[in-house]
Design a protein around this motif. Structure first.
Motif, PDB file in Angstrom:
ATOM      1  N   HIS A 182       0.854  -1.191   0.000  1.00 36.07           N
ATOM      2  CA  HIS A 182       0.000   0.000   0.000  1.00 36.07           C
ATOM      3  C   HIS A 182       0.895   1.248   0.000  1.00 36.07           C
ATOM      4  CE1 HIS A 182      -2.939   2.997   1.274  1.00 36.07           C
ATOM      5  NE2 HIS A 182      -3.884   2.122   0.973  1.00 36.07           N
ATOM      6  N   PRO A 183       0.508   2.317  -0.721  1.00 32.42           N
ATOM      7  CA  PRO A 183       1.338   3.530  -0.748  1.00 32.42           C
ATOM      8  C   PRO A 183       1.673   4.079   0.632  1.00 32.42           C
ATOM      9  CG  PRO A 183      -0.347   3.654  -2.445  1.00 32.42           C
ATOM     10  CD  PRO A 183      -0.635   2.412  -1.652  1.00 32.42           C
TER      11      PRO A 183
ATOM     12  N   VAL B 175      15.551  -0.463  -2.372  1.00 31.12           N
ATOM     13  CA  VAL B 175      15.431  -1.378  -3.517  1.00 31.12           C
ATOM     14  C   VAL B 175      14.127  -2.159  -3.419  1.00 31.12           C
ATOM     15  CG1 VAL B 175      16.376  -3.460  -4.569  1.00 31.12           C
ATOM     16  CG2 VAL B 175      17.903  -1.574  -3.979  1.00 31.12           C
ATOM     17  N   GLN B 176      13.810  -2.633  -2.212  1.00 28.29           N
ATOM     18  CA  GLN B 176      12.574  -3.396  -1.997  1.00 28.29           C
ATOM     19  C   GLN B 176      11.342  -2.553  -2.340  1.00 28.29           C
ATOM     20  OE1 GLN B 176      12.139  -4.811   2.042  1.00 28.29           O
ATOM     21  NE2 GLN B 176       9.947  -5.163   1.793  1.00 28.29           N
ATOM     22  N   VAL B 177      11.303  -1.318  -1.835  1.00 25.08           N
ATOM     23  CA  VAL B 177      10.160  -0.433  -2.090  1.00 25.08           C
ATOM     24  C   VAL B 177      10.050  -0.098  -3.576  1.00 25.08           C
ATOM     25  CG1 VAL B 177       9.222   1.887  -1.682  1.00 25.08           C
ATOM     26  CG2 VAL B 177      10.118   0.556   0.228  1.00 25.08           C
ATOM     27  N   MET B 178      11.179   0.172  -4.217  1.00 19.76           N
ATOM     28  CA  MET B 178      11.166   0.524  -5.635  1.00 19.76           C
ATOM     29  C   MET B 178      10.623  -0.630  -6.482  1.00 19.76           C
ATOM     30  SD  MET B 178      14.292   1.868  -8.073  1.00 19.76           S
ATOM     31  CE  MET B 178      15.062   0.256  -8.196  1.00 19.76           C
ATOM     32  N   LYS B 179      11.035  -1.848  -6.177  1.00 19.43           N
ATOM     33  CA  LYS B 179      10.542  -3.006  -6.932  1.00 19.43           C
ATOM     34  C   LYS B 179       9.038  -3.191  -6.751  1.00 19.43           C
ATOM     35  CE  LYS B 179      14.822  -5.754  -7.059  1.00 19.43           C
ATOM     36  NZ  LYS B 179      15.513  -6.976  -6.545  1.00 19.43           N
ATOM     37  N   GLN B 180       8.563  -3.019  -5.513  1.00 20.57           N
ATOM     38  CA  GLN B 180       7.129  -3.159  -5.261  1.00 20.57           C
ATOM     39  C   GLN B 180       6.327  -2.097  -6.015  1.00 20.57           C
ATOM     40  OE1 GLN B 180       6.839  -3.011  -0.975  1.00 20.57           O
ATOM     41  NE2 GLN B 180       7.148  -5.209  -0.744  1.00 20.57           N
TER      42      GLN B 180
ATOM     43  N   LYS C 293       7.197  -0.547  -8.762  1.00 23.62           N
ATOM     44  CA  LYS C 293       7.221  -0.861 -10.197  1.00 23.62           C
ATOM     45  C   LYS C 293       6.180  -1.915 -10.537  1.00 23.62           C
ATOM     46  CE  LYS C 293      11.946   0.282 -11.686  1.00 23.62           C
ATOM     47  NZ  LYS C 293      13.243  -0.261 -12.151  1.00 23.62           N
ATOM     48  N   ARG C 294       6.053  -2.919  -9.673  1.00 18.79           N
ATOM     49  CA  ARG C 294       5.114  -4.002  -9.933  1.00 18.79           C
ATOM     50  C   ARG C 294       3.665  -3.538  -9.778  1.00 18.79           C
ATOM     51  NH1 ARG C 294       6.858  -7.034  -6.444  1.00 18.79           N
ATOM     52  NH2 ARG C 294       5.263  -6.913  -4.829  1.00 18.79           N
ATOM     53  N   VAL C 295       3.392  -2.755  -8.749  1.00 20.98           N
ATOM     54  CA  VAL C 295       2.013  -2.374  -8.442  1.00 20.98           C
ATOM     55  C   VAL C 295       1.578  -1.136  -9.223  1.00 20.98           C
ATOM     56  CG1 VAL C 295       0.431  -1.654  -6.607  1.00 20.98           C
ATOM     57  CG2 VAL C 295       2.154  -3.414  -6.149  1.00 20.98           C
ATOM     58  N   LEU C 296       2.448  -0.121  -9.284  1.00 24.40           N
ATOM     59  CA  LEU C 296       2.069   1.163  -9.889  1.00 24.40           C
ATOM     60  C   LEU C 296       2.561   1.318 -11.324  1.00 24.40           C
ATOM     61  CD1 LEU C 296       2.894   3.532  -6.866  1.00 24.40           C
ATOM     62  CD2 LEU C 296       0.688   2.508  -7.450  1.00 24.40           C
TER      63      LEU C 296
END
Length: 754
Positions: A460-461, A488-493, A495-498
């Protein structure tokens, strides 16, 4: 039962007056029967059996006739109800306009009516159900979310039994329960319920329906739902259905189009949203009039879109117009007027007009305290925005005090796990970060993360913003590896979700690039920043504020790589665009001038650097005063230039002023205060003032040991500086011992010591 309760009271009084003046016995008897019925069911007055029978006697009617009259009370036809809903007034806001006491009075009277009419008709009858819904809305307006939720669940359960779960009223009641889940911070439950509702709407909705208002409300509220492609597909179908059956200019159709614009706004597709909203406004002005509430609401939405696009002049013009119209029509203290004032304050803040923004938000807060109370969610939101403005002014202590007040009230009123409570905790942690209070920030953010997992879920944002805050805390402590892993973890998430081009994804790329930058991993920082620049140019255009920020970050990387000409050229482009788009005295424009001066300084063009930096200092002092964060930073930069020019005395005087100001504004142990003391110690060394230099460096070293872990890069820097002073004072053995310590720690950590 949708009307103001005072209308029912007035009807009952009018009947009594009519009875007195009525000259015809038969007509008087009919009026007496109506008054008797009012006292039976509690219409316009408290239910009273004695008065009911008194008036029944005057009417010459029998008790069974009252029962027959009760049986005759039936719901309106769907067509009448839909037409009524399309033109109904928001009673909660109307009462609230006159102050929280008026809303409390209205809520109390409606609760009395509900009690009387439940006894008269039974709880499952449409009259008490409708009253129950009105009371739930009032409780929501009073910020009593848990009580509102209880009533809405009761309504939903009763309608489910009555309508077998497939009637429009039942769907409406489910949506209202979802609103309550959202108000209580139960976002996952809310999103799940809205998803089910959308499926039911697809099966049961008809063209002539009153649901467009509810869809409009929900489109801007539920992140996971509106990211759902299927949801958007359904919404387009509803719009097409309304256009064909009601017409493209019907208010219901326009509301659904506005709903779709809200979806685009959430996805930050501002240009598409703006085009839709402008079309709706043009039609509403022609069909409903320029002063209709729907028209004004969409004009306010357009102001928000302009602000988000960085079109601040257009945003201000639109917001001022909406505020003036609402104030003229509704009065200064109507909730819609206050909302317009708050939006205008945010526009001022975006423009760097922080004094005006703070003044307006303070005014909004005082009005809200007066009309809805100090503990109402709207009041607390306004206080939180005021705190954010204080932070931009460098008024950390005042911001912290406000955020603590908001936190205490939200914990008490909403509960510790509410999304708004977690939001202000996250803001407070950011305030600690700004002050260099890393341990306090980390402790608070860790609490928020654990609760955020339960409340938001990990994709969730809101949860990502908490993770970003923790990464910031790690960066401040020199814990680069932990910060990098999290980013890195947040950026990947994201990219996948947004998606890779979403602004939030690009912001994560900026954060990760900054972490690489701090570790001198400049090639990786450059590659990531270049991706962000190219994407933002393609998505937002060359002159969007976010594009210019990314270009500025890339130029800073070039400067660290000693690619000074490229850095100067890029800084210059950003400066020219900011002057044109934002104005010559916007904080971002002045920051660009500071950056250009830094590029000159790195190339040894010190006279030019001094000239530009002196202009920046002069403008910032005039605009914001000597103690504003930007002013202090620019004075620090000018002192650095003086130092390189060999103007040791001028540099020392300026750094002394900066140090004293930072101590006063930020505190003695803030990282920026300690960095300034480091610089001052260096100047004292240049002037041969070794004792003063040693005293300053010892203060810095001891403070950093208290704030950071023993092997933090800043501690090693201070130790290195202290060794240099020992060497110049002829204390060779002490200097050698300190340098050995530094080298050993550098080998273990393989870090760069600036």
């Amino acid at each position: 039962m949708e009307a103001d309760y005072r209308v029912r009271t007035e009807i009952k009084h009018s009947l009594e007056a009519n009875f007195v003046t009525n000259q015809t016995p038969s007509s008087a008897a009919r009026v007496a029967f109506q008054i008797s019925f009012c006292y039976l069911i509690g219409f316009g007055a408290k239910s009273d059996n004695d008065k009911c029978h008194l008036w029944l006697k005057r009417s010459n009617c029998q008790s069974h006739e009252l029962e027959t009259e009760k049986e005759a009370v039936r719901p309106q036809s769907k067509r009448i109800r839909e037409r009524f809903m399309a033109n109904s007034v928001d009673l909660t806001n109307e009462y609230r306009t006159f102050g929280v006491n008026k809303l409390l009075e209205a809520c109390k009277e409606c609760q009395r009516e509900y009690s009387d009419m439940s006894r008269a008709f039974g709880e499952h009858h449409f009259v008490p159900l409708r009253l129950c819904a009105i009371i739930a809305n009032m409780l929501e307006g009073l910020g009593k979310y848990a009580e509102s939720m209880t009533l809405r669940k009761r309504i939903r359960d009763q309608r489910e039994r009555i309508d077998d779960g497939d009637y429009l009223d039942y769907i409406q009641s489910q949506l209202e329960v979802a609103v309550s889940h959202n108000n209580l911070g139960e976002l996952m439950e809310s999103q799940c319920l809205v998803g089910k509702v959308m499926e039911q709407l697809e099966r049961t909705i008809v063209a002539q329906n009153p649901m467009s208002q509810f869809l409009l409300k929900f489109a801007s509220t539920y992140s996971k739902v509106i990211q759902n492609t299927e949801y958007k597909k359904q919404l387009k179908q509803f719009i097409a259905l309304n256009k064909s059956s009601l017409g493209p200019e019907h208010p219901g159709t326009l509301n659904l189009v506005g709903c779709f614009a809200s979806v685009l706004m959430f996805e930050e597709r501002w240009a598409e949203a703006k085009e839709l909203v402008m079309q709706v406004i043009e039609t509403e002005k022609r069909v409903l009039g320029a002063e209709h509430p729907y028209t004004l609401n969409n004009m306010a939405t357009l102001a928000t879109i302009f602000r988000q696009q960085g079109q601040w002049k257009e945003a201000e013009e639109q917001a001022v117009q909406v505020r003036q119209m609402r104030e003229s029509i509704f009065g200064q203290e109507h909730p819609d007027t206050v909302l317009s004032m708050a939006e205008l304050a945010l526009i001022y803040r975006s423009q760097g007009r922080l004094t005006e923004a703070g003044g307006l938000l303070a005014q909004v807060t005082e009005i809200l305290k007066r009309i809805v109370g100090e503990q109402h969610p709207d009041t607390l939101t306004s206080m939180a925005e005021l705190a954010s403005t204080y932070k931009r002014q460098g008024r950390w202590k005042e911001a912290e005090v406000l955020e603590m007040q908001v936190l205490q009230v939200r914990k008490c009123v909403l509960g510790e796990d509410h999304s708004h409570t977690l939001g202000i905790m996250n803001n407070l942690a950011a305030t600690y970060n700004e002050q260099g209070r890393w341990k306090e920030a980390e402790e608070l953010v860790m609490q928020v993360i654990e609760m955020g997992k339960r409340v938001f879920g990990q994709e969730h944002p809101y949860y990502w913003s908490i993770m970003d805050n923790l990464a910031w805390t790690y960066r401040g402590q020199g814990r680069w590896k932990e910060a990098e892993e999290m980013e890195v973890q947040v950026m990947k998430q994201k990219k996948r979700v947004l998606g890779a081009e979403h602004p939030d994804t690009l912001l994560s790329m900026d954060n990760l690039s900054s972490t690489y930058h701090q570790q001198r991993r400049l090639k990786e920082a450059q590659e990531l920043t270049m991706q962000a620049v190219e994407t933002r140019k393609r998505v937002h255009g060359n002159e969007h504020p976010d594009t210019m920020t990314s270009m500025n970050n890339l130029a800073s990387t070039y400067l660290k790589q000693r690619r000074c000409k490229e850095a100067e050229e890029l800084f210059g482009q950003v400066l020219e665009r900011r002057r044109r788009v934002l104005g010559p005295e916007h904080p971002h424009t002045l920051a660009s001038m500071h950056n250009v001066a830094s590029a000159y300084e790195e190339q040894g063009r010190l006279k030019e650097a001094q000239e530009v930096q002196m202009q920046v200092v002069e403008k910032l002092k005039r605009l914001y005063g000597n103690e504003h964060l930007d002013t202090i930073t620019s004075m620090d930069g000018l002192a650095s230039i003086y130092s390189k020019l060999g103007k040791w005395t001028e540099a020392k005087e300026l750094w002394m002023e900066v140090m004293e100001t930072r101590k006063r504004v930020h505190g003695n142990e803030h990282p920026d205060t300690l960095t300034c003391m480091d610089s001052l110690a260096s100047i004292c060394s240049q002037l041969g003032q070794w004792t003063e230099a040693e005293e300053l460096e010892m203060q810095v070293l001891e403070a950093r040991k208290r704030v950071h872990e023993n092997e933090h890069p800043k501690i090693l820097t201070s130790t290195n500086n202290h060794a240099s002073i020992d060497k110049n004072l002829g204390r060779w053995q002490e200097a050698e011992e300190l340098l050995k310590q530094v080298l050993e720690k550098k080998k273990r950590q393989s870090i760069h010591i600036p």
